[in-house]
Design an enzyme around this catalytic site. Structure first.
Site, PDB file in Angstrom:
ATOM      1  N   THR C 477       0.812  -1.208   0.000  1.00 15.12           N
ATOM      2  CA  THR C 477       0.000   0.000   0.000  1.00 15.12           C
ATOM      3  C   THR C 477       0.847   1.261   0.000  1.00 15.12           C
ATOM      4  O   THR C 477       0.320   2.346  -0.200  1.00 15.12           O
ATOM      5  CB  THR C 477      -0.895  -0.024   1.243  1.00 15.12           C
ATOM      6  OG1 THR C 477      -0.083  -0.445   2.360  1.00 15.12           O
ATOM      7  CG2 THR C 477      -2.010  -1.030   1.069  1.00 15.12           C
ATOM      8  N   ASN C 594       0.873  10.385  -1.936  1.00 18.08           N
ATOM      9  CA  ASN C 594       1.876   9.980  -2.932  1.00 18.08           C
ATOM     10  C   ASN C 594       1.131   9.600  -4.204  1.00 18.08           C
ATOM     11  O   ASN C 594       0.457   8.575  -4.267  1.00 18.08           O
ATOM     12  CB  ASN C 594       2.713   8.799  -2.407  1.00 18.08           C
ATOM     13  CG  ASN C 594       3.817   8.389  -3.378  1.00 18.08           C
ATOM     14  OD1 ASN C 594       3.638   8.455  -4.597  1.00 18.08           O
ATOM     15  ND2 ASN C 594       4.946   7.978  -2.841  1.00 18.08           N
ATOM     16  N   GLN C 601      -2.402   1.765  -6.253  1.00 13.47           N
ATOM     17  CA  GLN C 601      -3.365   1.095  -5.384  1.00 13.47           C
ATOM     18  C   GLN C 601      -4.758   1.134  -6.005  1.00 13.47           C
ATOM     19  O   GLN C 601      -5.507   0.161  -5.941  1.00 13.47           O
ATOM     20  CB  GLN C 601      -3.367   1.767  -4.005  1.00 13.47           C
ATOM     21  CG  GLN C 601      -3.980   0.897  -2.935  1.00 13.47           C
ATOM     22  CD  GLN C 601      -3.888   1.511  -1.555  1.00 13.47           C
ATOM     23  OE1 GLN C 601      -3.443   2.637  -1.389  1.00 13.47           O
ATOM     24  NE2 GLN C 601      -4.333   0.756  -0.558  1.00 13.47           N
ATOM     25  N   GLU C 668      -9.914   0.732  -0.332  1.00 14.09           N
ATOM     26  CA  GLU C 668     -11.121  -0.035  -0.648  1.00 14.09           C
ATOM     27  C   GLU C 668     -11.953   0.630  -1.744  1.00 14.09           C
ATOM     28  O   GLU C 668     -12.584  -0.048  -2.561  1.00 14.09           O
ATOM     29  CB  GLU C 668     -12.025  -0.190   0.598  1.00 14.09           C
ATOM     30  CG  GLU C 668     -11.308  -0.092   1.928  1.00 14.09           C
ATOM     31  CD  GLU C 668     -10.845  -1.404   2.523  1.00 14.09           C
ATOM     32  OE1 GLU C 668     -11.484  -2.430   2.260  1.00 14.09           O
ATOM     33  OE2 GLU C 668      -9.835  -1.389   3.243  1.00 14.09           O
TER      34      GLU C 668
END
Lengths: 178, 339, 704
Positions: C477, C594, C601, C668
């Protein structure tokens, strides 16, 4: 010794046999149970844990290494079958202070997240670019990298990294500028 | 994995001699099927005879066609210049299977003996007549109306003992190009047509090919295709790559001067208990003009005897459409294979 | 040189060089002197009892050190079931303590041998006979059984919920959509199998565990409890510095870890256990299947008057896991009459557990598909329909409480513009390219924002380097990199002068790396510690600072992230082939820390969404209850060739009312709504509405 298989196999049949593996240019003499796969020999007997076990069934590509310059799934071959051939693992490619161009490109283009499939991805990419017919298109890169699963979904970065290294090799000057 | 002894054979004769002394032995070449099945406990050899060093890794071409050593890798066969040019269906079928890594390992001889992919065959805790005769067919189910997970199973050539589909891509193409399998035994060498090499399950699904226990595959012969032949392999699967066929079709076709079909070989994958040569489809195509109607009629003929199960009935329509698509592509290239 | 704008920049991962050279050590890579290998023996039936186990052959096999079964296993205890106290196990039960079989693949023994090959073989030699019963693995049937319940809440939120008068509002609605949607069982399938390496000190006073853990503090507490260890007497240390993906499956603690430690205690040597891929389909959770009845009532212009969302799903026989499916329905759109209901069955499967976007992921497939059906029924553009029903304030508070920040309308606008939504085929099955039908679809995404108390230690050396230490995690992550960015920014150092140590219970504690909360929980602690060190930094002196900060306290705002998902699919209808040709996600998650790791991600979330839409499903044999897809050739998730044309954009506006950085968490969200966007695009391409995932070639053929 002519016919060592003669005799009734029994539970003592797992006695170790001499196996010589040449990994990253160095020769290693081992005594191994014939059941030891090349993957487990690398990981458990030689300490090359950069090569990963994801499925142990040839279904994920995390264990990809080069054997005689060809990429294979090291989980589906026995160590004893891979003697007298040069084996290259991720550890033989480059170190953090001296990265291979593909390793650099994977960092720059973020071609990984968790990093677990990464060694296999990079070994596949090396084979693709250095030992196979170079891929002509992104579609071809994707198809020929499809034997390396990534559950984090780093595929876009992987394709970018491979494309950039390929293009830099074709056009070194532009490659350095980029 | 069971313990086993490992020996390296040095010649076909040596390999056969060693096999003769060890009824529980298995030959290992690429290992991609055998080691997988050994890990699952489906195969439990007590001796492994390594046949990677028998000198069977050459490809030679003469006026009869291509002679391929059993140990040639799938990659080398698919990438061979003559294969790509003259037997494109072979190259396409091989490249549609597995991944580059596995194709680098797998051999054409081993591919003829590719392990079955049925989940019940691969799980020693489940009933399977193919693996353990007499235990039943998990895919057919234990009780009426409650069939097993049989979406991938066959609709052609099945029996009450076994409904598993043959998983190979390459073997489908081998059947379509009239390939022959070279087989050696201690007594003599013989050639078997690829089409005849595979056995229908019947009530002995455990016997999957006509290869005897004392025999060794030493090569494959690809006869020259008829002049002007077009050939193609198409595979439908659950994801874009690295998945077994739901359905596939390999076709070799020639047209006569009047534009009628005068040679047709049709082989189907994913739908049969064996790589499925469809004489019915070929007969329907012969002497017909290459029209959608003729293709549709051939596809219907191919599946006239199909038997669907609870979760795989779609394979009949999908198999027909796959064949029609290949036929259309062969006579009108590029009509639809874009994205 | 000190980089400017270190927050938000696309900085290369600081752990990148280790990961691309094979130098990152994952739990299964750990090798210790004298270490032996453990392999679980697992049940081959899904329900019944063990009649007998014959271990004689296994015990006699070469190299075997111990064969543990119910006959000789040491007493082991239920792990905790207390998430808030960081003692949360995946099962409320412990194997090897009784004879009962609750699910296929349950651990019934453990074999330890001197080599992996010998341990695997000896485990195969254990012969078990059972008294077996017909297992329950059919959700529809299970929901009708007396042991099905109607749990009141999940995650502190009501599942059985009503506002307004739904029946009356539905009766008065001129347009009604009333459909049932189903989602299948999915497995996390991190590429790294779960693993545990246990080592005791000679005097038994300390236990070190190298674990595959998203939450080392929980692993420590839960495994200690399973082993009956009093942590005031025995030091338990859990390490998980590199994790090969988790997606929720490595958040709770699982029994195999305690068994590994128990075996190491019995044998007096280190023990390694790595689950096989097959075992990973039984022993470490999955996303449960759902059946969801969604009823929408609207006026003819598409304004929602009534919403009803009733979900049936299941848990195992050994744990009460609740997939919180209906919660997002309560807040996504403005609708005065709304009811959610929830039925929980019990089945003979391994325990379901959170999987990336738990609740929202299956829930939004149903809701956002139904919204697309409503758009089609009313003739309103799908984006306009969502704008029309926009929830300016939190609908759960009678539209009173404000969102801490919400830019969902900007997501729709930006997405429509970038995607070229105006070129969308207005009628289904109206555009083609050769044999390929083309369709566009979209859906909303949403996931709550949260943070939890975390501690952190930051040290400053005299030569101007900083080190961060915290028992948080990087599952891929980007935590290592992001925490370095925070410290670099606060201390005015280049990122290269900051290092970070994670995932060790000897470091300051931190919460579960789940629920998209790591940045929001650990980041503020790093910032606070660095601020306290500024005087040292300015004086060029060494120093260290350990701080603990609380999670955000209720501040009168609702914290929620949003997004808009767009898909273009191409469908070869005759052959049932579907390709996602383009996918665009626009996300409103507050400040991006970032840009590079965030983008990656999000790619991953979208790709898992494409997998959910088109291929992922675990199948159980209906008679035996055995998992029939327990490998990566039968359980498909996307390969490289499935993925092209993915683009991502962020609104990148800091949330002024959530934490010091205004960053709400990201992991998520991109998976929620993604499958619906694909399914809606398939409808637009073909006119075929698929309500049961995944959309396989046979699905298209059956309906085409």
């Amino acid at each position: 010794m002519d016919n060592p298989e003669i005799g009734q196999p029994d539970e003592t049949a797992d006695v170790a046999v001499p196996v010589t593996l040449t990994v990253n240019g160095r020769r290693h003499d081992l005594m191994l149970d014939p059941r030891v796969t090349l993957l487990d020999a690398l990981r458990n007997y030689l300490g090359f844990t950069g090569t990963k076990k994801g499925c142990d069934q040839g279904q994920c590509g995390a264990c990809t290494v080069l054997v005689a310059d060809r990429r294979i799934d090291s989980c589906l071959t026995l160590a004893v079958m891979n003697q007298d051939v040069p084996i290259v693992t991720i550890e033989g490619l480059g170190a953090p202070e001296s990265l291979h161009p593909i390793q650099k490109a994977f960092i720059e283009h973020d071609g990984f997240q968790c990093g677990y499939c990464t060694s296999g991805q990079i070994m596949s990419a090396v084979a693709l670019l250095e030992h196979e017919k170079p891929p002509a298109s992104d579609t071809e890169i994707r198809e020929r990298m499809s034997g390396n699963l990534c559950r984090c979904g780093a595929y876009p970065g992987i394709v970018e990294a491979i494309r950039c290294v390929r293009d830099a090799a074709r056009n070194p000057v532009a490659g350095e500028a980029a | 994995m069971n313990p086993f002894r490992y020996v390296k054979a040095t010649s076909p004769a040596d390999a056969l001699a060693r096999m003769g002394r060890n009824p529980g032995a298995r030959f290992v070449a690429g290992g991609t099927t055998l080691l997988d099945l050994m890990k699952l406990g489906v195969e439990t050899p007590d001796v492994l005879i390594d046949i990677n060093h028998l000198g069977l890794d050459g490809i030679t071409e003469d006026r009869h066609g291509l002679h391929i050593g059993a140990h040639v890798s799938n990659t080398d066969l698919a990438e061979h210049d003559s294969v790509k040019k003259k037997w494109p269906v072979m190259s396409q079928a091989i490249l549609a299977g597995a991944s580059t890594q596995l194709r680098n390992m797998a051999t054409v001889g081993g591919n003829l003996l590719q392990g079955n992919r049925c989940g019940y065959f691969r799980d020693v805790a489940m009933p399977c007549n193919r693996r353990d005769p007499g235990t039943g067919c998990g895919a057919l189910g234990e009780q009426p109306g409650v069939e097993g997970i049989n979406r991938y199973c066959a609709v052609l050539g099945t029996s009450p003992s076994c409904i598993a589909a043959h998983p190979s891509d390459m073997c489908v193409a081998l059947v379509a190009v009239d390939a022959k399998v070279k087989i050696s035994s201690p007594a003599f060498d013989r050639l078997e047509r690829a089409e005849d090499f595979f056995r229908l399950p019947g009530d002995t699904p455990q016997i999957q090919t006509r290869l005897g226990p004392d025999e060794l595959i030493t090569g494959i012969e690809l006869p020259e295709l008829p002049a002007g032949a077009r050939s193609m392999y198409l595979k439908v699967r659950d994801r874009t790559s690295y998945a077994y066929a739901l359905t596939s079709a390999a076709v070799v076709l020639t047209l006569d001067a009047k534009g009628r079909i005068d040679h047709a070989r049709v082989a189907l994958g994913g739908v049969g208990s064996v790589p499925w040569r469809s004489h019915e489809a070929e007969n329907a195509l012969l002497s017909s003009p290459p029209t959608e109607e003729a293709f549709r009629a051939a596809a219907e003929a191919a599946f006239a005897g199909a038997v669907p199960y609870q979760y795989n009935g779609f394979k009949i329509a999908l198999g027909q459409d796959t064949l029609v698509r290949v036929l259309n592509e062969l006579v009108r290239p590029g009509a639809g294979e874009r994205p | 040189m000190i980089p400017k704008n270190v927050i938000g920049a696309g900085i290369d991962r600081v752990d990148g060089p280790l990961k691309v050279t094979g130098g990152a050590k994952y739990a299964g890579d750990v090798s210790l002197d004298g270490m032996v290998y453990a392999v679980p023996v697992t049940s081959t039936i899904a329900r019944g009892n063990i009649a007998s186990m014959d271990t004689s052959a296994a015990v006699k096999a070469p190299g075997v050190r111990i064969v543990m079964t119910r006959e000789n296993a040491p007493p082991l205890f239920k792990g905790g079931n207390d998430y808030d106290d960081a003692c949360q196990s995946g099962e409320d039960w412990m194997p090897l303590q009784d004879d009962e079989i609750y699910y296929d693949g349950q651990i019934i023994g453990l074999v330890v041998a001197d080599t992996l090959e010998r341990a695997i073989h000896a485990a195969d030699l254990v012969e078990t006979s059972y008294q077996s019963c017909r297992p329950m693995v059919d959700l529809t049937a299970a929901l009708k059984k007396p042991d099905a319940t109607q749990p009141a809440t999940a995650l502190g939120q009501p599942l059985q919920y009503e506002r307004g008068d739904v029946d009356k509002a539905l009766a008065k609605s001129p347009v009604r959509i009333d459909r049932t949607y189903t989602t299948p069982v999915q497995h996390h399938n991190p590429l790294e199998p779960h693993a545990s390496v246990a080592e005791w000190s000679d005097d038994g006073s300390s236990l070190t565990l190298h674990e595959t853990s998203q939450w080392v503090v929980n692993s420590r507490n839960s495994i200690a409890r399973m082993l009956g260890i009093d942590q005031s007497k025995v030091t338990v240390r859990v390490l998980s510095p590199f994790l090969g993906g988790g997606f929720g499956s490595k958040g709770y603690a699982w029994a195999f870890s305690a068994l590994t430690a128990a075996a190491a205690r019995e044998l007096g040597c280190p023990v390694k256990l790595v689950l096989s891929r097959r075992q990973m389909y039984s022993l470490n959770g999955h996303r449960p299947s759902t059946t969801q009845a969604v009823t929408l009532g609207s006026d003819r212009r598409g304004r929602l008057k009534a919403t009803r969302h009733l979900c049936g799903t299941y848990t195992s026989k050994v744990f009460q896991y609740i997939e919180p499916v209906v919660l997002s329905t309560q807040l996504l759109y403005k609708c005065s009459s709304l009811r959610t209901g929830f039925d929980l069955a019990r089945m003979n499967t391994g325990t379901p557990t959170p999987m990336r976007g738990p609740g929202e992921t299956p829930g939004l497939f149903a809701l956002e598909s139904a919204m697309d059906e409503l758009a089609f029924a009313t003739g309103v553009d799908p984006i306009d329909l969502r704008r029309l029903n926009y929830a300016e304030r939190d609908p759960r508070t009678n539209n009173r409480q404000r969102w801490s920040s919400k830019h969902l309308n900007e997501c729709y606008d930006k997405g429509a513009e970038e995607f070229g939504w105006k070129d969308r085929p207005k009628k289904p099955a109206s555009r083609r390219d050769g044999r390929w039908l083309i369709g566009y679809g979209m859906a909303s995404a949403t996931y709550p924002a949260q943070n939890t108390s975390s501690s952190v230690k930051v040290s400053l050396t005299a030569d101007g380097r900083a080190e961060i230490e915290v028992a948080s995690h990087d599952l891929g992550t980007g935590t290592y990199t992001i925490l370095c960015q925070f410290a670099a920014n606060e201390l005015g150092l280049p990122v290269s002068k900051v290092s970070c140590r994670l995932a060790d219970t000897f470091l300051p504690p931190s919460p579960c790396a789940g629920g998209s909360q790591t940045v929001a929980s650990v980041g503020p602690a790093v910032i606070a510690a660095c601020k306290n060190l500024l005087t040292f930094r300015k004086a060029g002196m060494p120093g260290e600072e350990t701080v603990t900060i609380p999670g955000s306290q209720p501040n009168g705002f609702s914290w929620q992230s949003f997004g808009a998902q767009f898909a273009e699919v191409r469908v070869d209808a005759a052959l049932g082939r579907i390709r996602v040709h383009r996918f665009l996600g626009i996300y409103d998650v507050g400040q991006i820390i970032n840009e590079k790791t965030a983008r990656s991600q999000v790619h991953g979330g979208i790709i898992q969404g494409i997998g959910m839409a088109l291929m992922e499903a675990t199948a159980f044999d209906p008679y035996f209850g055995r998992v029939m897809t327990p490998n990566l050739a039968d359980y498909h998730f996307p390969v490289n060739a499935d993925i092209h044309g993915i683009r991502v954009s962020f609104i990148d506006e800091p949330d002024p009312h959530f934490g010091p950085m205004g960053a709400r968490g990201l992991g998520e969200l991109p998976l929620t709504g993604a499958a619906a966007a694909v399914a809606n695009a398939v409808f637009n391409a073909t006119g075929i509405r698929v309500r049961d995932l995944p959309i396989l070639p046979d699905t298209i053929l059956a309906k085409g």
